[in-house]
Design a protein around this motif. Sequence first.
Motif, PDB file in Angstrom:
ATOM      1  N   ASP A 166      13.177  -2.983 -25.350  1.00 25.82           N
ATOM      2  CA  ASP A 166      13.114  -2.831 -23.856  1.00 25.82           C
ATOM      3  C   ASP A 166      13.565  -1.583 -23.450  1.00 25.82           C
ATOM      4  O   ASP A 166      14.384  -0.972 -24.028  1.00 25.82           O
ATOM      5  N   GLY A 167      12.976  -1.299 -22.061  1.00 19.42           N
ATOM      6  CA  GLY A 167      13.643  -0.001 -21.346  1.00 19.42           C
ATOM      7  C   GLY A 167      12.637   0.449 -20.475  1.00 19.42           C
ATOM      8  O   GLY A 167      11.526  -0.247 -20.056  1.00 19.42           O
ATOM      9  N   ALA A 168      13.186   1.562 -19.703  1.00 20.15           N
ATOM     10  CA  ALA A 168      12.163   2.052 -18.742  1.00 20.15           C
ATOM     11  C   ALA A 168      12.341   3.787 -18.738  1.00 20.15           C
ATOM     12  O   ALA A 168      13.469   4.206 -18.975  1.00 20.15           O
ATOM     13  N   ALA A 169      11.622   4.153 -18.177  1.00 23.34           N
ATOM     14  CA  ALA A 169      11.385   5.782 -17.783  1.00 23.34           C
ATOM     15  C   ALA A 169      10.435   6.072 -17.014  1.00 23.34           C
ATOM     16  O   ALA A 169       9.520   5.611 -16.698  1.00 23.34           O
ATOM     17  N   GLY A 170      10.952   7.426 -16.067  1.00 24.17           N
ATOM     18  CA  GLY A 170      10.286   7.531 -14.938  1.00 24.17           C
ATOM     19  C   GLY A 170      10.158   9.079 -14.898  1.00 24.17           C
ATOM     20  O   GLY A 170      10.993   9.992 -15.516  1.00 24.17           O
ATOM     21  N   LEU A 171       9.027   9.693 -14.254  1.00 26.83           N
ATOM     22  CA  LEU A 171       8.856  11.150 -14.091  1.00 26.83           C
ATOM     23  C   LEU A 171       8.484  11.208 -12.562  1.00 26.83           C
ATOM     24  O   LEU A 171       7.965  10.444 -11.681  1.00 26.83           O
ATOM     25  N   LEU A 172       9.114  12.561 -12.204  1.00 27.76           N
ATOM     26  CA  LEU A 172       8.968  12.891 -10.817  1.00 27.76           C
ATOM     27  C   LEU A 172       7.825  13.862 -10.760  1.00 27.76           C
ATOM     28  O   LEU A 172       8.018  15.033 -11.701  1.00 27.76           O
ATOM     29  N   ILE A 173       6.725  13.683 -10.123  1.00 26.16           N
ATOM     30  CA  ILE A 173       5.588  14.554  -9.954  1.00 26.16           C
ATOM     31  C   ILE A 173       5.610  15.249  -8.658  1.00 26.16           C
ATOM     32  O   ILE A 173       5.568  14.843  -7.562  1.00 26.16           O
ATOM     33  N   GLU A 174       5.494  16.592  -8.739  1.00 30.55           N
ATOM     34  CA  GLU A 174       5.676  17.452  -7.565  1.00 30.55           C
ATOM     35  C   GLU A 174       4.547  18.487  -7.191  1.00 30.55           C
ATOM     36  O   GLU A 174       3.786  18.918  -8.284  1.00 30.55           O
ATOM     37  N   ASP A 175       4.348  18.887  -6.175  1.00 30.45           N
ATOM     38  CA  ASP A 175       3.227  19.914  -5.798  1.00 30.45           C
ATOM     39  C   ASP A 175       3.764  21.453  -6.201  1.00 30.45           C
ATOM     40  O   ASP A 175       3.007  22.353  -5.880  1.00 30.45           O
ATOM     41  N   ARG A 176       4.741  21.585  -6.641  1.00 24.62           N
ATOM     42  CA  ARG A 176       5.609  22.866  -6.944  1.00 24.62           C
ATOM     43  C   ARG A 176       6.558  22.640  -8.154  1.00 24.62           C
ATOM     44  O   ARG A 176       7.128  21.615  -8.497  1.00 24.62           O
ATOM     45  N   PRO A 177       6.781  23.694  -9.032  1.00 26.27           N
ATOM     46  CA  PRO A 177       7.698  23.691 -10.032  1.00 26.27           C
ATOM     47  C   PRO A 177       9.252  23.301  -9.423  1.00 26.27           C
ATOM     48  O   PRO A 177       9.411  23.726  -8.289  1.00 26.27           O
ATOM     49  N   ALA A 178      10.150  22.770 -10.220  1.00 26.34           N
ATOM     50  CA  ALA A 178      11.527  22.982  -9.904  1.00 26.34           C
ATOM     51  C   ALA A 178      12.235  24.178  -9.355  1.00 26.34           C
ATOM     52  O   ALA A 178      11.758  25.200 -10.040  1.00 26.34           O
ATOM     53  N   GLU A 179      13.060  23.966  -8.254  1.00 23.46           N
ATOM     54  CA  GLU A 179      13.421  25.405  -7.979  1.00 23.46           C
ATOM     55  C   GLU A 179      14.484  26.150  -9.239  1.00 23.46           C
ATOM     56  O   GLU A 179      14.421  27.257  -9.431  1.00 23.46           O
ATOM     57  N   ARG A 180      14.810  25.135 -10.046  1.00 24.87           N
ATOM     58  CA  ARG A 180      15.588  25.840 -11.131  1.00 24.87           C
ATOM     59  C   ARG A 180      15.393  24.957 -12.295  1.00 24.87           C
ATOM     60  O   ARG A 180      14.884  23.950 -12.341  1.00 24.87           O
ATOM     61  N   GLY A 181      15.627  25.770 -13.400  1.00 23.07           N
ATOM     62  CA  GLY A 181      15.082  25.102 -14.828  1.00 23.07           C
ATOM     63  C   GLY A 181      13.720  25.156 -14.883  1.00 23.07           C
ATOM     64  O   GLY A 181      12.856  25.710 -14.440  1.00 23.07           O
ATOM     65  N   LEU A 182      13.385  24.119 -16.088  1.00 27.35           N
ATOM     66  CA  LEU A 182      11.933  24.227 -16.450  1.00 27.35           C
ATOM     67  C   LEU A 182      11.270  22.979 -15.854  1.00 27.35           C
ATOM     68  O   LEU A 182      11.858  22.039 -15.642  1.00 27.35           O
ATOM     69  N   SER A 183       9.716  23.153 -15.676  1.00 27.26           N
ATOM     70  CA  SER A 183       8.931  22.078 -15.274  1.00 27.26           C
ATOM     71  C   SER A 183       7.853  21.945 -16.343  1.00 27.26           C
ATOM     72  O   SER A 183       7.625  22.874 -16.985  1.00 27.26           O
ATOM     73  N   LEU A 184       6.838  20.904 -16.154  1.00 28.36           N
ATOM     74  CA  LEU A 184       5.865  20.927 -17.041  1.00 28.36           C
ATOM     75  C   LEU A 184       4.489  20.880 -16.104  1.00 28.36           C
ATOM     76  O   LEU A 184       4.396  19.746 -15.368  1.00 28.36           O
ATOM     77  N   ARG A 185       3.821  21.812 -16.068  1.00 32.06           N
ATOM     78  CA  ARG A 185       2.387  21.657 -15.270  1.00 32.06           C
ATOM     79  C   ARG A 185       1.637  20.685 -16.084  1.00 32.06           C
ATOM     80  O   ARG A 185       1.271  21.148 -17.460  1.00 32.06           O
ATOM     81  N   ILE A 186       0.914  19.805 -15.352  1.00 31.55           N
ATOM     82  CA  ILE A 186      -0.104  18.909 -15.833  1.00 31.55           C
ATOM     83  C   ILE A 186      -1.366  19.671 -15.829  1.00 31.55           C
ATOM     84  O   ILE A 186      -1.842  19.991 -14.750  1.00 31.55           O
ATOM     85  N   ASP A 187      -2.011  20.095 -16.964  1.00 26.92           N
ATOM     86  CA  ASP A 187      -3.399  20.658 -17.213  1.00 26.92           C
ATOM     87  C   ASP A 187      -4.362  19.891 -17.087  1.00 26.92           C
ATOM     88  O   ASP A 187      -5.122  20.056 -16.481  1.00 26.92           O
ATOM     89  N   TRP A 188      -4.576  18.721 -17.675  1.00 28.57           N
ATOM     90  CA  TRP A 188      -5.310  17.479 -17.621  1.00 28.57           C
ATOM     91  C   TRP A 188      -4.893  16.407 -18.234  1.00 28.57           C
ATOM     92  O   TRP A 188      -3.958  16.401 -19.211  1.00 28.57           O
ATOM     93  N   ILE A 189      -5.598  15.088 -17.969  1.00 33.11           N
ATOM     94  CA  ILE A 189      -5.350  13.784 -18.428  1.00 33.11           C
ATOM     95  C   ILE A 189      -6.368  13.314 -18.797  1.00 33.11           C
ATOM     96  O   ILE A 189      -7.574  13.336 -17.920  1.00 33.11           O
ATOM     97  N   SER A 190      -6.793  12.695 -19.986  1.00 35.09           N
ATOM     98  CA  SER A 190      -7.977  12.052 -20.353  1.00 35.09           C
ATOM     99  C   SER A 190      -7.532  10.659 -20.796  1.00 35.09           C
ATOM    100  O   SER A 190      -7.025  10.565 -22.008  1.00 35.09           O
ATOM    101  N   LEU A 191      -8.451   9.689 -20.487  1.00 38.48           N
ATOM    102  CA  LEU A 191      -8.104   8.147 -20.797  1.00 38.48           C
ATOM    103  C   LEU A 191      -9.674   7.700 -20.932  1.00 38.48           C
ATOM    104  O   LEU A 191     -10.472   7.597 -20.128  1.00 38.48           O
ATOM    105  N   ARG A 192      -9.906   7.169 -22.073  1.00 37.48           N
ATOM    106  CA  ARG A 192     -11.113   6.321 -22.301  1.00 37.48           C
ATOM    107  C   ARG A 192     -10.730   4.965 -22.906  1.00 37.48           C
ATOM    108  O   ARG A 192     -10.178   4.889 -23.972  1.00 37.48           O
TER     109      ARG A 192
END
Length: 376
Positions: free
Chosen positions: A189-215
């Motif tokens: 059991d458990g849960a986890a979440g992500l915050l998706i924004e239109d700009r990187p975080a003001e401080r620290g590191l962010s992850l740019r989403i380059d592409w997502i593929s699902l089939r």
Amino acid sequence: MRPVYVTAAAQCLPGAPVGNDEMADHIGRLSPQAERLGRLTLRQNRIRSRHYAIRPDGSSDWTVAKLAGQAVRSLIADAGIDARRVGFLASATTQNDMLVPGLASGVHAESGLPPIEVASLQSVCASSMMALKTAALQVAAEEHQAAIVVGAEFSSRYFRPHHYRGTATVGDNDTLPGDAEFLRWTLSDGAAGLLIEDRPAERGLSLRIDWISLRSFADRFAPCMTGGAVREADGSLTPWSLHPDPAAAGAFQLRQDVEALHRMLPVWLGEMMRLVDAGKIEPDAVDWFLCHFSAHSLREEMVTLATRAGVMIPEDRWFTNIYDKGNVGAAAIFLMIDDLMRSGTLKPGQRILCAVPESGQCIMAYAAMTVVGEDR
């Protein structure tokens, strides 16, 4: 469409870690024979600890919506974002608390967010990637400035003995078929979440989403992991809603056809090879490989197949937390992303590849991200 970024992550793991010796106290004891089968499963999956939202007496203060809602609250607090900036919420799970309404509504009610657009994505492990792509596209299309995606599971509530005893699936020695026993000793059991924004975080590191593929490859495979159906003598599945006595027939038990699961491995790898040929994936250029797998034995098979195919990402670049946090289904990939972002090992410019295979009826999902921002 504009670039989008994972700017924060958070998780909710209920209770203290539960070791292998304590598992049966939480999911309940069927018989000594069943526990022997459980120990065999643990040798295959090599999970050492996990979290359960259920107490040894079968009671709980949690629901899957509450687990997800707590993860969202932690995410908003950790990110320090004004909740009014978030315009979209996507949820992912294998099994909701109720048949109706959708999980996203329940999560919204638990999250503390104001009125918001929602989407409920339900499948198995790959529902997380369905939700992530939905949220990312919402922000990329400039529908919203920020979105939250959350995956949550509460599998242990289905593993208590009363879900099995008195059903047609329990053997004379109080053991279960292997397709039920495997999941009982693997999922948690458990849960986890992500915050998706239109700009990187003001401080620290962010992850740019380059592409997502699902089939989906459901055109080639029958259902492999099921819940809410009865398998008939001819192998066909009858939905619980059309069965005269679904509970007695064991319709509400989670089952996984392990033989069918192994037949899906070449298809999942084939999807990676397709993306390599398309120039989407360069195995040598991947710095971190976040691959969801349900058992160490499956990981070993993946490594063997990928090595033979010439697309193997060296194992020292693999990042996983399954051995200590368990297999948390739709929350698993978000838990890995959160742990990696907090690990202190990320550097700007590094490339991350996420992989989520799903055995439900054969789905394969990949996502590529690049680390951006200030290295602090």
